[in-house]
Design a protein around this motif. Structure first.
Motif, PDB file in Angstrom:
ATOM      1  N   GLY A   1      14.213 -17.906  19.132  1.00  0.00           N
ATOM      2  CA  GLY A   1      15.483 -18.292  18.771  1.00  0.00           C
ATOM      3  C   GLY A   1      15.739 -19.288  17.866  1.00  0.00           C
ATOM      4  N   TYR A   2      14.799 -19.973  17.362  1.00  0.00           N
ATOM      5  CA  TYR A   2      14.870 -21.201  16.450  1.00  0.00           C
ATOM      6  C   TYR A   2      14.991 -20.553  15.094  1.00  0.00           C
ATOM      7  CZ  TYR A   2      13.449 -24.988  13.396  1.00  0.00           C
ATOM      8  OH  TYR A   2      13.385 -25.840  12.462  1.00  0.00           O
TER       9      TYR A   2
ATOM     10  N   ALA B   1      18.701 -26.781  10.647  1.00  0.00           N
ATOM     11  CA  ALA B   1      17.989 -26.178  11.840  1.00  0.00           C
ATOM     12  C   ALA B   1      18.720 -25.780  12.977  1.00  0.00           C
ATOM     13  CB  ALA B   1      16.502 -26.943  11.999  1.00  0.00           C
ATOM     14  N   TYR B   2      18.530 -24.876  13.583  1.00  0.00           N
ATOM     15  CA  TYR B   2      19.354 -24.412  14.990  1.00  0.00           C
ATOM     16  C   TYR B   2      18.580 -23.540  16.114  1.00  0.00           C
ATOM     17  CZ  TYR B   2      19.655 -19.885  12.603  1.00  0.00           C
ATOM     18  OH  TYR B   2      19.520 -18.897  11.810  1.00  0.00           O
ATOM     19  N   GLN B   3      18.889 -23.752  17.075  1.00  0.00           N
ATOM     20  CA  GLN B   3      18.421 -22.889  18.200  1.00  0.00           C
ATOM     21  C   GLN B   3      19.586 -22.260  18.716  1.00  0.00           C
ATOM     22  OE1 GLN B   3      15.094 -23.130  19.456  1.00  0.00           O
ATOM     23  NE2 GLN B   3      15.703 -21.374  20.694  1.00  0.00           N
ATOM     24  N   ILE B   4      19.122 -20.808  19.073  1.00  0.00           N
ATOM     25  CA  ILE B   4      20.028 -19.783  19.711  1.00  0.00           C
ATOM     26  C   ILE B   4      19.825 -19.854  21.098  1.00  0.00           C
ATOM     27  CG2 ILE B   4      20.668 -17.297  19.710  1.00  0.00           C
ATOM     28  CD1 ILE B   4      21.339 -18.378  16.979  1.00  0.00           C
ATOM     29  N   GLU B   5      20.533 -20.219  21.713  1.00  0.00           N
ATOM     30  CA  GLU B   5      20.765 -20.322  23.379  1.00  0.00           C
ATOM     31  C   GLU B   5      20.911 -18.968  23.996  1.00  0.00           C
ATOM     32  OE1 GLU B   5      19.808 -22.938  24.940  1.00  0.00           O
ATOM     33  OE2 GLU B   5      19.448 -24.184  22.942  1.00  0.00           O
ATOM     34  N   GLU B   6      20.408 -18.880  25.102  1.00  0.00           N
ATOM     35  CA  GLU B   6      20.901 -17.744  26.081  1.00  0.00           C
ATOM     36  C   GLU B   6      22.563 -17.911  25.971  1.00  0.00           C
ATOM     37  OE1 GLU B   6      19.832 -16.662  30.339  1.00  0.00           O
ATOM     38  OE2 GLU B   6      18.000 -17.548  29.378  1.00  0.00           O
TER      39      GLU B   6
ATOM     40  N   LEU C   1      20.161 -28.403  15.522  1.00  0.00           N
ATOM     41  CA  LEU C   1      19.069 -29.335  16.130  1.00  0.00           C
ATOM     42  C   LEU C   1      18.858 -30.474  14.689  1.00  0.00           C
ATOM     43  CD1 LEU C   1      16.434 -26.825  17.031  1.00  0.00           C
ATOM     44  CD2 LEU C   1      18.231 -28.065  18.412  1.00  0.00           C
ATOM     45  N   SER C   2      19.022 -30.163  13.529  1.00  0.00           N
ATOM     46  CA  SER C   2      19.161 -30.900  12.494  1.00  0.00           C
ATOM     47  C   SER C   2      19.826 -30.452  11.319  1.00  0.00           C
ATOM     48  CB  SER C   2      17.584 -31.505  12.204  1.00  0.00           C
ATOM     49  OG  SER C   2      16.856 -30.437  11.598  1.00  0.00           O
TER      50      SER C   2
END
Length: 161
Positions: free
Chosen positions: A48-49, A69-74, A81-82
């Motif tokens: 998910g990153y 930069a990101y994270q895909i959450e449930e 993220l940055s």
């Protein structure tokens, strides 16, 4: 006003185009549209990153770079993220993100660094957008399990009028 080549969205890839043919298509497009453009390089992990780097090129020289930069959450939410933005004065001041290259330089990298690896030890990837321009170039070492792609994936190219 920005003119985005609609064929360059993620509508599909053409894996039958050669690097030489794609480079010729790039030169023809660049001579028609000009040497002022932006492009986006993306990466995505199975975890998910993901990252997105947008580079702006003016008169054939990179003038800006933006990174996220990101994270895909449930549930599908994207959590940043940055991120940063660099101008001509600060280009290269951050380590994260795609390299500071023009698309001409990416064609050279594709040929010299990624397509030239040993095909017996790597799975090689090369694809173009439907209009023939470079989209993906890189490789994955054999027997690598997760997030092993070495190279780049371009998600869009936009020319400025």
């Amino acid at each position: 006003m920005i003119f985005t080549l609609s064929l360059l969205s993620c509508k599909g890839e053409d894996e039958g185009t050669s690097l030489d043919s794609s480079a010729k298509d790039w030169e023809e497009t660049k001579s028609k549209e000009g040497n002022n453009y932006s492009y986006q390089v993306v990466s995505q992990s199975w975890t998910g990153y993901g990252t997105s780097t947008t580079l702006k090129v003016v008169d054939g020289q990179v003038s800006e770079r933006e990174y996220t930069a990101y994270q895909i959450e449930e549930g599908g939410d994207r959590v940043i993220l940055s991120e940063y933005s660099e101008s001509m004065d600060s280009l290269g001041s951050h380590d994260e993100g795609a390299g500071i290259y023009t698309i001409d330089e990416l064609y050279d990298q594709c040929e010299g660094e990624y397509l030239s690896v040993d095909a017996a030890k790597n799975t090689i990837y090369f694809s173009t957008f439907k209009n023939g321009l470079l989209q993906t170039c890189g490789y994955v070492p054999s027997n690598c399990m997760d997030d092993c792609f070495v190279g780049f994936k371009i998600s869009l190219i936009a020319f400025e009028e």
